[in-house]
Design a protein around this motif. Sequence first.
Motif, short mmCIF file in Angstrom:
data_model
loop_
_atom_site.label_atom_id
_atom_site.label_comp_id
_atom_site.label_asym_id
_atom_site.label_seq_id
_atom_site.Cartn_x
_atom_site.Cartn_y
_atom_site.Cartn_z
N ASN A 23 0.87 -1.23 0.03
CA ASN A 23 -0.02 0.14 0.12
C ASN A 23 0.96 1.31 -0.10
O ASN A 23 0.36 2.15 -0.51
CB ASN A 23 -0.98 -0.11 1.16
CG ASN A 23 -2.08 -1.27 1.15
OD1 ASN A 23 -2.78 -1.35 0.17
ND2 ASN A 23 -1.99 -1.99 2.23
N THR A 24 2.03 1.20 0.52
CA THR A 24 2.80 2.30 0.78
C THR A 24 4.32 1.63 0.53
O THR A 24 4.68 0.40 0.57
CB THR A 24 2.94 2.90 2.07
OG1 THR A 24 3.09 1.95 3.05
CG2 THR A 24 1.76 3.79 2.43
N SER A 26 8.89 2.41 0.78
CA SER A 26 9.87 3.40 1.48
C SER A 26 11.25 2.93 0.80
O SER A 26 11.25 1.67 1.05
CB SER A 26 9.99 3.64 2.80
OG SER A 26 11.07 4.45 3.08
N LEU A 48 -0.63 0.58 -4.80
CA LEU A 48 -0.07 2.07 -4.42
C LEU A 48 -1.08 2.79 -5.13
O LEU A 48 -1.59 2.80 -6.20
CB LEU A 48 1.16 2.02 -5.12
CG LEU A 48 2.45 1.18 -4.50
CD1 LEU A 48 3.58 1.52 -5.46
CD2 LEU A 48 2.81 1.52 -3.24
N SER A 50 -0.51 6.14 -4.99
CA SER A 50 0.34 7.24 -5.56
C SER A 50 1.93 6.62 -5.63
O SER A 50 2.28 5.96 -4.77
CB SER A 50 0.26 8.44 -4.62
OG SER A 50 0.85 8.03 -3.19
N PRO A 52 5.54 6.81 -4.77
CA PRO A 52 6.28 7.46 -3.95
C PRO A 52 7.34 8.50 -4.57
O PRO A 52 7.81 8.51 -5.31
CB PRO A 52 7.01 6.41 -3.23
CG PRO A 52 6.35 5.23 -3.79
CD PRO A 52 5.56 5.54 -4.79
#
Length: 352
Positions: A23-24, A26, A48, A50, A52
């Motif tokens: 979902n996210t 890093s 996702l 958006s 990153p």
Amino acid sequence: MEIHEGAAAAGDSVLDFSRLSLNTFSFDTISDERKRETKQLYLNYNRLASLPSSVSVFCNLEFLDISNNGLSAICEDITRLSRLKTLLAKNNRLDEFSLPKEFGSLQLEVLNFSGNRFEEIPLQCTKLLRLQSLSLGGNRLKSIPAEIENLTSLELLYLGGNLISAIPAEVANLPYLSYLVLCDNRIQSVPPQLTRLHSLRSLSLHNNLLTYLPREILCLVHLQELSLRGNPLVVRFVKEMTYDPPSLLELSGRTIKSRNIPYQPRDLPSNLVRYLDLASKCPNPKCAGVYFDSCVRQIKFVDFCGKYRLPLMHYLCSPECTSPCNSNPQSDAESEDESSVPAYRLQRVLLG
């Protein structure tokens, strides 16, 4: 982390984070050295919403796949990827408002936005002057912008599965275009200017609303594949003739041109001289007539490869003109015309 197939050959230049239901994301845990070495990044088949902004840390990235996510926007930071050549963003939720303003500054060669929600081709895309392949199939496009002519390096244009009703003449200004896919749209006619696409090898027009083809299509000397199935011209071979009586101006012009009556620019007003210069010769070799605005539109059936008969639009000077464009498939005049079309000109005509 799952390494993408081929990663062994590419070494540390590939990072694959696909199919992890992310979902996210890093990139903080990735070393600076690995960030510099990475040339291919796979983030496809995740969740996702958006992209990153930290994607810009991969300063040498050349290939980015963000397909099959839930992306509704692409971050401004992507424009910092100065070496990015391929961007795959299929099957997301992107539309014409999803791209950063400076997206056109990228040096992309391959761009795939198929399966999104675009209703227009973003003008940022028409500024990607190095683009060789552009895919926007399966969207909601209603038209092709005239600015498409800016993509002078384009070799493949895939716009199938949209709502496009017309092909702009500007498409003919793409000198290296080899593959043009416009199937599954609402196109009713093909502009004769496409004859300028001297590199065109494949033209996909199946499942549209075409009732005829312009005769100029015979000039596409490198065309090897023409797909036409699912068009009215295939299921309804109907001869059409329309004719508007010529005006007195046109009758006078026809007389002057067909009888070779001499005149000098000083003899006539300049607008009449320009008008006479616009005369078109009747395509019937047995007719010496000409026409200006008033002509007969007629469908002629031309044989390609000795197997398929395609309706091409012809223009005659009058209904009384004895034309080789007869719809009778056994006419001698038509057979003579067909034999002048080399079989290699269209190696595959797909009608069914």
